[in-house]
Design an enzyme around this catalytic site. Sequence first.
Site, PDB file in Angstrom:
ATOM      1  N   GLY A   6       0.801  -1.235   0.000  1.00  0.00           N
ATOM      2  CA  GLY A   6       0.000   0.000   0.000  1.00  0.00           C
ATOM      3  C   GLY A   6       0.826   1.274   0.000  1.00  0.00           C
ATOM      4  O   GLY A   6       0.294   2.350  -0.243  1.00  0.00           O
ATOM      5  N   VAL A  25       3.008   4.659   0.656  1.00  0.00           N
ATOM      6  CA  VAL A  25       2.738   5.880   1.428  1.00  0.00           C
ATOM      7  C   VAL A  25       1.232   6.076   1.547  1.00  0.00           C
ATOM      8  O   VAL A  25       0.702   6.342   2.622  1.00  0.00           O
ATOM      9  CB  VAL A  25       3.390   7.095   0.731  1.00  0.00           C
ATOM     10  CG1 VAL A  25       2.915   8.405   1.342  1.00  0.00           C
ATOM     11  CG2 VAL A  25       4.907   6.994   0.811  1.00  0.00           C
ATOM     12  N   GLU A  55       5.223  30.100   5.291  1.00  0.00           N
ATOM     13  CA  GLU A  55       5.386  29.709   3.886  1.00  0.00           C
ATOM     14  C   GLU A  55       6.324  30.726   3.221  1.00  0.00           C
ATOM     15  O   GLU A  55       6.131  31.936   3.371  1.00  0.00           O
ATOM     16  CB  GLU A  55       4.000  29.687   3.209  1.00  0.00           C
ATOM     17  CG  GLU A  55       3.997  29.643   1.712  1.00  0.00           C
ATOM     18  CD  GLU A  55       4.670  28.404   1.125  1.00  0.00           C
ATOM     19  OE1 GLU A  55       4.262  27.293   1.473  1.00  0.00           O
ATOM     20  OE2 GLU A  55       5.608  28.576   0.321  1.00  0.00           O
ATOM     21  N   GLY A  63       7.317  19.428   0.935  1.00  0.00           N
ATOM     22  CA  GLY A  63       7.383  18.729  -0.349  1.00  0.00           C
ATOM     23  C   GLY A  63       7.974  17.337  -0.204  1.00  0.00           C
ATOM     24  O   GLY A  63       8.380  16.930   0.895  1.00  0.00           O
ATOM     25  N   ARG A  64       7.983  16.632  -1.332  1.00  0.00           N
ATOM     26  CA  ARG A  64       8.459  15.250  -1.326  1.00  0.00           C
ATOM     27  C   ARG A  64       9.507  15.084  -2.405  1.00  0.00           C
ATOM     28  O   ARG A  64       9.462  15.737  -3.437  1.00  0.00           O
ATOM     29  CB  ARG A  64       7.278  14.288  -1.545  1.00  0.00           C
ATOM     30  CG  ARG A  64       6.254  14.410  -0.423  1.00  0.00           C
ATOM     31  CD  ARG A  64       5.178  13.360  -0.502  1.00  0.00           C
ATOM     32  NE  ARG A  64       5.674  12.012  -0.389  1.00  0.00           N
ATOM     33  CZ  ARG A  64       5.955  11.376   0.749  1.00  0.00           C
ATOM     34  NH1 ARG A  64       5.805  11.995   1.898  1.00  0.00           N
ATOM     35  NH2 ARG A  64       6.370  10.132   0.735  1.00  0.00           N
ATOM     36  N   HIS A  82     -31.794  17.217  -8.011  1.00  0.00           N
ATOM     37  CA  HIS A  82     -32.034  18.395  -7.172  1.00  0.00           C
ATOM     38  C   HIS A  82     -32.621  17.950  -5.842  1.00  0.00           C
ATOM     39  O   HIS A  82     -33.460  17.058  -5.831  1.00  0.00           O
ATOM     40  CB  HIS A  82     -33.033  19.323  -7.883  1.00  0.00           C
ATOM     41  CG  HIS A  82     -33.465  20.471  -7.040  1.00  0.00           C
ATOM     42  ND1 HIS A  82     -32.686  21.580  -6.853  1.00  0.00           N
ATOM     43  CD2 HIS A  82     -34.611  20.670  -6.304  1.00  0.00           C
ATOM     44  CE1 HIS A  82     -33.321  22.436  -6.063  1.00  0.00           C
ATOM     45  NE2 HIS A  82     -34.484  21.900  -5.708  1.00  0.00           N
TER      46      HIS A  82
END
Length: 573
Positions: free
Chosen positions: A145, A147, A308, A373-374, A546
Amino acid sequence: MSQIRSIVVPDIGDYHEVPVIEIACKVGDTVTAADTLITLESDKATLDVPAGVAGMIVELHVKPGDKVSMGSIIASLKVGAGETVAAAATAPSPPPPASATTAVSDDIDCELLVLGAGPGGYSAAFRAADLGMNTVLVERYATLGGVCLNVGCIPSKALLHLTAVIDEAAHLASAGIAFAAPTVDIDKMRAHKSAVVGKLTDGLAAMAKARKVQVVRGVGQFIDPHRLEVSSTGGERRTLRFKQCIIAVGSVAVHLPFLPDDPRIVDSTGALELRQTPQKMLVIGGGIIGLEMATVYSTLGARVDVVEMLDGLMLGVDRDLVKVWQQQNAWRFERIMLQTQTESVTAKDDGVWVKFSGVDAPLRYDMILQSVGRSANGLRIAADKAGVTVSERGLIPVDTQMRTNVSHIFAIGDVVGQPMLAHKAVHEAHVAAEAAAGQKSHFDAKVIPGVAYTQPEVAWVGVGEDEAKRNGRAVQIAKFPWAASGRALANGADYGFTKLVFDVQTHRIIGGSLIGPSAGDMIGEVALAIEMGADALDIGKTIHPHPTLGETIGLAAEVAHGGCTDLPPPRKK
Ligand code: FAD
């Protein structure tokens, strides 16, 4: 003339007393030489033991839980000369030359080796097996599976669901339903998350077995273009030979080099462990993963700051969605520090102290999540020994069939680049497996949707309004405010909206975005419309039920073609 043959456990290398975990046949079954009789599970691998000869099972000598070694008798088979020939002749994929040894010797031969069992890897292995390929899946961790299932999409969504219910209950107070403050048992929350993950990873293990995908546990490194060495945690090494290979080794969280090694400083995996609820938390990085975790921890009571470096949160998402998101989430954050550098971090007994550019004094935190980040794992697998090109950033370039520069080796998922998303990995996986099986599959998706599973959700796909403007592309923007949606009003989501982007020349939809509850569940419709080349009439004339939030997609399309009667009349031009 028939005879009774004893089928024994063949040479299984250094393994002794290996438990039988499954009996794949019963007395009276007729089996071919390739059929699995039993499955063994050592601490490193699951081994299917095939019959090795065709015949009818007259007696089984083992049951699940028994331990066997080389030479242990598994079953007695009634074998007839004719049956053996017939079975061998009709077996759909005859056992490879060393049928009995394929599963059990230290050297494994396979048609397809998949390296890495994340959503990319397991999907590729399963698709290849379904297409009849003899497939081996190599994974360093005990569960399949990757990450996504273990430390990504699924555990984060399990926690986000729980905290969303808390938020939702709190909001009902203004509609006359007030609950007492919830009692949060963090151990049980963690157990809930683990149970969700466990169900899915157990399911994958069962599906691998059902497809006869052989799972080998250990860290894989290429030896040459047709061999991979797998090292187990115990230091044992084995060589796997493959005709074709799919690299699906994913990515890891980027760690900032200047952060001290301290248990209070975690990455997303550490944050998902939910060890404690800090009073003061800092999230470094204003991307989706950081903001999802900020959502969980703030609902649990943490006061959260976000820092950031760039000039906005959720970069890449249209600013008008982010603006609404920030308004809705203002209560979660003490400070959102944009265009701000983290200058120094010092771990002390009373907390972790952080100095930011433009902020005079250092601030104290109980926990810091670094979510910046990765980085792709391409440089960690000795790909050069197989001749596979890998960029300096660990990314592996591929063509539309997901082939690397070495044509029998494919790469998929995070290791081939952005967007690093599970659904992209799965689609690339299917393409690679189908191409490896000889099909003419290509990855030609026009768009890949993205979702922030925060409160509220934000979802987007294709060309955004900001992007179109930046590139000077002539587009028509059609927006339907949820303040005009009965369902959104009933749900307390009148702040939401749905926006569609149409190309002015072709009139076709090229992008769309939504903010509000279940936005992530609805964005697939916009993606489908883009893939199908739909225009505003196609979408607007499609009858949506609807009252639903999904109806707002049809209504936004009506805005585009001028047929919307749920908003005031458009201004005459
Ligand atoms: P991975 O899932 O990274 O799997 C790679 C596998 O390869 C791993 O199991 C690893 O152990 C194994 N491996 C690596 N090297 C070796 C080796 N040498 N030998 C043996 N095995 C090896 N995406 C979404 O689409 N939706 C989401 O909601 C979402 N949420 C996320 C939340 C978090 C907190 C994180 C961190 C990620 C999230 N993602 C989400 C991203 C998603 O998890 C990844 O895009 C996806 O898992 C990539 O799949 P993959 O198969 O390429 O690689």
